[in-house]
Design a protein around this motif. Structure first.
Motif, PDB file in Angstrom:
ATOM      1  N   GLU A 190      36.541  46.145  40.895  1.00 35.61           N
ATOM      2  CA  GLU A 190      37.180  45.898  42.117  1.00 35.61           C
ATOM      3  C   GLU A 190      37.480  44.195  42.210  1.00 35.61           C
ATOM      4  O   GLU A 190      36.652  43.381  41.629  1.00 35.61           O
ATOM      5  N   ALA A 191      38.865  44.069  42.653  1.00 40.58           N
ATOM      6  CA  ALA A 191      39.079  42.478  42.580  1.00 40.58           C
ATOM      7  C   ALA A 191      38.481  41.976  43.704  1.00 40.58           C
ATOM      8  O   ALA A 191      38.132  42.406  44.796  1.00 40.58           O
ATOM      9  N   LEU A 192      37.963  40.775  43.369  1.00 41.05           N
ATOM     10  CA  LEU A 192      37.002  39.721  44.452  1.00 41.05           C
ATOM     11  C   LEU A 192      37.730  38.868  45.275  1.00 41.05           C
ATOM     12  O   LEU A 192      37.387  38.074  45.892  1.00 41.05           O
ATOM     13  N   GLY A 193      39.190  39.045  45.493  1.00 48.86           N
ATOM     14  CA  GLY A 193      39.804  38.432  46.447  1.00 48.86           C
ATOM     15  C   GLY A 193      40.572  37.302  46.134  1.00 48.86           C
ATOM     16  O   GLY A 193      41.333  36.560  46.940  1.00 48.86           O
ATOM     17  N   CYS A 194      40.593  36.902  44.713  1.00 48.75           N
ATOM     18  CA  CYS A 194      41.016  35.253  44.387  1.00 48.75           C
ATOM     19  C   CYS A 194      41.717  35.446  43.435  1.00 48.75           C
ATOM     20  O   CYS A 194      41.155  36.045  42.308  1.00 48.75           O
ATOM     21  N   CYS A 209      50.695  39.620  46.539  1.00 47.23           N
ATOM     22  CA  CYS A 209      49.988  40.389  45.766  1.00 47.23           C
ATOM     23  C   CYS A 209      48.794  41.080  46.321  1.00 47.23           C
ATOM     24  O   CYS A 209      48.084  42.085  46.161  1.00 47.23           O
ATOM     25  N   LEU A 234      46.188  40.077  47.898  1.00 42.30           N
ATOM     26  CA  LEU A 234      44.579  39.234  47.992  1.00 42.30           C
ATOM     27  C   LEU A 234      44.573  38.350  48.860  1.00 42.30           C
ATOM     28  O   LEU A 234      45.507  37.646  49.289  1.00 42.30           O
ATOM     29  N   PRO A 235      43.384  38.033  49.519  1.00 40.71           N
ATOM     30  CA  PRO A 235      43.387  37.011  50.665  1.00 40.71           C
ATOM     31  C   PRO A 235      43.291  35.527  49.978  1.00 40.71           C
ATOM     32  O   PRO A 235      43.526  34.738  51.033  1.00 40.71           O
ATOM     33  N   HIS A 236      42.926  35.290  48.844  1.00 38.48           N
ATOM     34  CA  HIS A 236      43.059  33.734  48.443  1.00 38.48           C
ATOM     35  C   HIS A 236      43.707  33.754  47.090  1.00 38.48           C
ATOM     36  O   HIS A 236      43.191  33.396  45.980  1.00 38.48           O
ATOM     37  N   LEU A 281      32.520  32.810  44.622  1.00 39.80           N
ATOM     38  CA  LEU A 281      32.571  34.279  44.617  1.00 39.80           C
ATOM     39  C   LEU A 281      31.268  35.302  44.181  1.00 39.80           C
ATOM     40  O   LEU A 281      31.283  36.142  44.944  1.00 39.80           O
ATOM     41  N   ARG A 297      32.044  36.805  49.409  1.00 35.47           N
ATOM     42  CA  ARG A 297      32.320  38.334  49.501  1.00 35.47           C
ATOM     43  C   ARG A 297      32.735  38.849  50.953  1.00 35.47           C
ATOM     44  O   ARG A 297      32.533  38.127  51.841  1.00 35.47           O
TER      45      ARG A 297
END
Length: 136
Positions: free
Chosen positions: A18-22, A51, A53-55, A130, A136
């Motif tokens: 799972e991508a951690l958002g960054c 993309c 992703l949030p960051h 992260l 998270r």
């Protein structure tokens, strides 16, 4: 992007992670200037913006004031094209790129550092963040 953080079981397939958002796209000032006449940096920023992703971040490594002393590759071939208007030729152009991202409300943040050591420190800090409950 050049850096993406993921989480998953040890030695698992990418599809199980799972991508951690960054995500970070790293550009040295020399590379940003050199490849800017063809609009490579604009296309990379557009990919970061979409993309999901949030960051997403653009990490600029080096001194923007040195941009004016660096070569812009393929500038003659791109003259008159929309991409050539986005060519980075000096430190003010780097500032303009960052200001456009901010004013347009781009989700892409800009991080700056002096050198590869600074990049390593930033990546370490993001990894810690992260891995914390706040990341998270």
């Amino acid at each position: 992007g050049d850096f993406l953080w993921v989480s998953g079981p040890p030695r698992s397939e990418v599809t199980a992670c799972e991508a951690l958002g960054c995500v970070i796209e790293r550009k040295t000032i020399a590379d940003l200037v050199a490849r800017s006449a063809k609009g490579d940096h604009i296309r990379q920023i557009e990919r970061l913006e979409t993309c999901g992703l949030p960051h997403p971040f653009l990490l600029l490594e080096g001194d923007p004031r040195q941009a004016s002393s660096l070569p812009v590759y393929d500038e003659d071939a791109g003259m008159g094209s929309p991409e050539s208007e986005d060519a980075i030729r000096c430190g003010d152009d780097v500032d303009d790129l960052c200001a456009r991202l901010l004013v347009r409300g781009s989700p892409v943040g800009v991080i700056t550092c002096r050198d590869a050591e600074g990049t390593a420190r930033i990546l370490t800090q993001i990894t810690r963040w992260l891995g914390s409950p706040f990341g998270r």
